[in-house]
Design an enzyme around this catalytic site. Structure first.
Site, PDB file in Angstrom:
ATOM      1  CG  ASP A 395      -2.214   0.722   1.007  1.00  0.00           C
ATOM      2  OD1 ASP A 395      -2.267   1.575   0.099  1.00  0.00           O
ATOM      3  OD2 ASP A 395      -3.169   0.462   1.761  1.00  0.00           O
ATOM      4  CD  GLU A 398      -0.025   6.091  -3.888  1.00  0.00           C
ATOM      5  OE1 GLU A 398       0.345   6.324  -2.725  1.00  0.00           O
ATOM      6  OE2 GLU A 398      -0.886   5.245  -4.152  1.00  0.00           O
ATOM      7  CG  ASP A 465      -7.780   4.451  -0.522  1.00  0.00           C
ATOM      8  OD1 ASP A 465      -7.704   3.216  -0.675  1.00  0.00           O
ATOM      9  OD2 ASP A 465      -7.060   5.079   0.268  1.00  0.00           O
TER      10      ASP A 465
END
Length: 683
Positions: A395, A398, A465
């Site tokens: 997760d 980025e 998300d």
């Protein structure tokens, strides 16, 4: 300007800049330009070795005649041919790419004339613009190419919108939650183009020109490939950057996840209930804050007293365990000081050394450091892998800076403005190297972001998300198709969206059904979401950090018998497709073709297939037309090619090249099987 041949390179020296054109794979060329005398040999996405192709290279003298004088001057022009593609450098130093028939595919945009010193005139607009950045070793780069009225542009990764054709768009080249910037596009003119620079920047596909910018670079670097069909373009591109490996067979069924399973008993209770109901589940996911502190990479023993026993029991049910790992390191984490001292953390060039202040003050670790990658993997191996965990959820990939002030951050390999888009590639590689190095033959890890070539490290990218809404559902259909064109064959979503959907809401219940139906015909079927308002998620303090609740139930049986019956039917349909999915996995590994395919990939000769954006092919044989509007009970479907298609929900047959309004009751998604395919299931 001077041109010469150096081995297999066509070289040009102009204004102190050295440009090299070189063959790079079948029917492909790579162009690199940097200041003469400088060295930057990083290949970034282009990890495949150059084959032994012998390109044809030519340099010739030609006459230039200034318009205001009768007498001309001699100048050089040159070309390189590699299979179906030809790159030409004109006497003024600008490049044009053609196919083997002489048709122009793409050419640089320039609006200045005659660069010979004798006839020098002020430059107006040039194709390659390097601007020095004061106080930095890098440049700001702008590269310009001609625009074509008839051109359609596809790919470029994941952006939250509904346009499949990116012509006319402005796209930020930066990674964010729900955005994966992958700078490869496929053109309807018969070529594919990779902007091989992981710098922060933009691309503008204007009607007057195409313009790429990079905020910090050491060199210009791009790749172009030509072919007769879109499938061949993808095959050549994925050969150059790498393809997805064969994935584990246990990833093809239902994945069960929700906001957060707080403890070992919650996980086992869910698995036992599925077992009791005889519902096949392949993977169950343990999400964030199961750990002690961010950056310690281990289960909190208060809630997870015996992970090995848990993994063993789940294995008996045929369920694999996936565990969430974040790249964040809390200020109070036990290993933070060691990582800081050894240079394993991303640095700020100024100000406080904090990157995100959410559930603790944290910094991101730096995967550009090979030593940091080894350090993190060793912790995860000891605390997860050695306890039986064989899948990781990577997760925050980025990474999710708060805020995205890229000029502030620096990696071991350079400033974030220059290389930050490459972060998710190395994050994925950390676990790929560790797991394969530990002897694991097939690897699939879930990750929230990607760049060109990420797929070769066993990644399943999910769309982040996203909101629980029909708007978001419609956007995900486009995103999945575009990711496939950009080389990311394995892609998924949070079924029902991550945040904003509540079980008692009528609209959300319909959305969940429609999203689940569609997800059956995507690479991975994964339930996930919070299912309650964000402000109600924080529950209590532990170890000085506010914790999340478990969130509302999100199992397929938790929404009542009516919805359960519909979702169970689709779980069993998914199970019946395992052989088909296994064949697609093999094809993707061998050719780079995505599982979710824009219609034009299989039917490029059908002009309407280049326009359809709300349906796709799942492999070669299944046509999927998702329902993405609330209350929608019928949908216009275009049937591609000259094929016959039969509805999976009945025996209705449809002819290719036609558009038909079909029924779409709430419990059925419009799905059609190509006649002659060896697939059978009943919706």
């Amino acid at each position: 300007m001077r041109l010469w041949k150096d081995n297999k390179n066509l070289c040009m020296l102009m204004d102190g800049m050295l440009l090299r054109m070189m063959p790079w794979g079948m029917n492909s060329l790579r162009v690199v330009m940097q200041p003469a005398g400088s060295e930057d040999e990083r290949n970034w996405a282009l990890t495949e070795a150059v084959p032994d192709a012998e390109p044809e290279i030519g340099i010739q003298e030609c006459e230039l005649k200034a318009p205001w004088e009768e007498q001309g001057q001699t100048a050089q022009c040159g070309y390189m041919e590699n299979g179906r593609i030809r790159g030409e450098i004109n006497p003024e130093g600008w490049i044009c790419f053609k196919d083997c028939t002489g048709k122009v595919l793409l050419q640089e945009y320039w609006r200045n004339r005659n660069r010979l010193e004798r006839y020098a005139v002020p430059q107006d607009t040039s194709a390659r613009e390097f601007k020095a950045v004061q106080g930095a070793a890098e440049y700001r780069l702008t590269a310009r190419f001609e625009a074509y009225e008839d051109e359609k542009i596809y790919g470029l990764g994941q952006y939250q919108e509904t346009n499949l054709n990116k012509k006319g768009e402005i796209l930020d080249l930066e990674q964010k939650n729900t955005q994966c910037s992958i700078p490869f596009y496929l053109s309807s003119r018969g070529y594919g183009f990779l902007w091989n620079n992981p710098a922060i920047g933009k691309v503008i596909f204007g009607n007057n020109r195409t313009e790429w910018t990079a905020e910090r670079i050491k060199k210009l670097d791009y790749y172009i490939t030509a072919a007769e069909t879109p499938k061949e373009i993808l095959r050549q591109f994925t050969q150059a950057v790498g393809r997805s490996p064969l994935m584990p067979s246990y990833v093809l069924g239902l994945w069960q996840s929700k906001l957060r399973y707080r403890n070992q008993e919650e996980v086992l209770a869910v698995a036992r209930e599925y077992k009791k109901r005889q519902v096949p589940v392949d993977v169950i996911v343990i999400d964030f804050f199961h750990w002690t502190k961010q950056g310690e990479f281990r289960f909190d023993p208060k809630d997870w007293p015996d992970p090995e026993a848990m993994v063993k029991e789940l294995e008996e049910y045929g369920i694999k365990v996936m565990v969430s790992v974040w790249p964040t390191v809390d200020a109070g984490a036990s290993g933070k000081k060691e990582m800081e001292d050894k240079g394993y953390l991303v640095r700020n060039d100024r100000g406080l050394q904090i990157h995100m202040n959410w559930m603790g003050e944290t910094r991101f670790w730096d995967p550009f450091s090979s030593e940091a990658r080894e350090f993190v993997w060793n912790l995860c191996r000891k605390n997860y892998y050695d306890k039986g965990i064989r899948m990781f959820w990577l997760d925050e990939a980025e990474p999710e800076y708060g805020p995205y002030d890229y000029d502030l951050f620096r990696y071991q390999a350079g400033p974030a403005l220059e290389i930050s888009n490459y972060y998710p590639v190395l994050y994925a590689r950390t676990f790929w190297d560790g797991m394969t190095g530990s002897g694991q033959k097939r690897v699939m890890n879930l990750i929230r972001c990607a760049w060109a070539g990420s797929q070769k490290y066993g990644t399943l990218v999910w769309s982040g998300d996203v909101h629980s809404s029909f708007r978001a559902l419609k956007e995900q259909v486009q995103a999945g198709i575009s990711m496939g064109i950009a080389g990311i064959a394995w892609w998924a979503t949070d079924i029902g969206g991550f945040l904003g959907g509540y079980p008692g809401d009528k609209t959300f219940r319909e959305l969940l059904i429609r999203w689940f139906q569609w997800a059956v015909f995507t690479p991975v079927l994964r339930m996930h979401g919070a299912r309650q308002p964000f402000e109600k998620l924080e529950e209590e303090f532990r170890n000085g950090v506010k914790q999340f609740t478990s969130g509302q139930p999100n199992e397929i049986y938790s929404y009542g018998e009516e919805i359960y019956g519909i979702l169970l039917k689709y779980v069993l349909i998914r199970k019946s497709l395992e052989e088909y999915l296994t064949d697609l996995m093999q094809e993707t590994h061998e050719t780079g073709m995505p599982l979710m395919r824009a219609l034009f990939l299989e039917y490029p000769e059908d002009p309407e297939c280049w326009n359809v954006k709300d349906e796709y092919l799942f492999g070669r044989d299944i046509l999927v037309a998702p329902v993405t509007e609330e209350g929608q009970r019928e949908k216009v479907v275009y049937f591609p090619g000259n094929e016959k298609w039969t509805a999976a929900s009945g025996k209705e047959e449809y002819s290719g090249g036609t558009s038909v309004m079909v029924d779409a009751p709430v419990d059925k998604i419009p799905v059609f099987i190509r006649n002659g395919a060896k697939i059978e299931f009943d919706l």
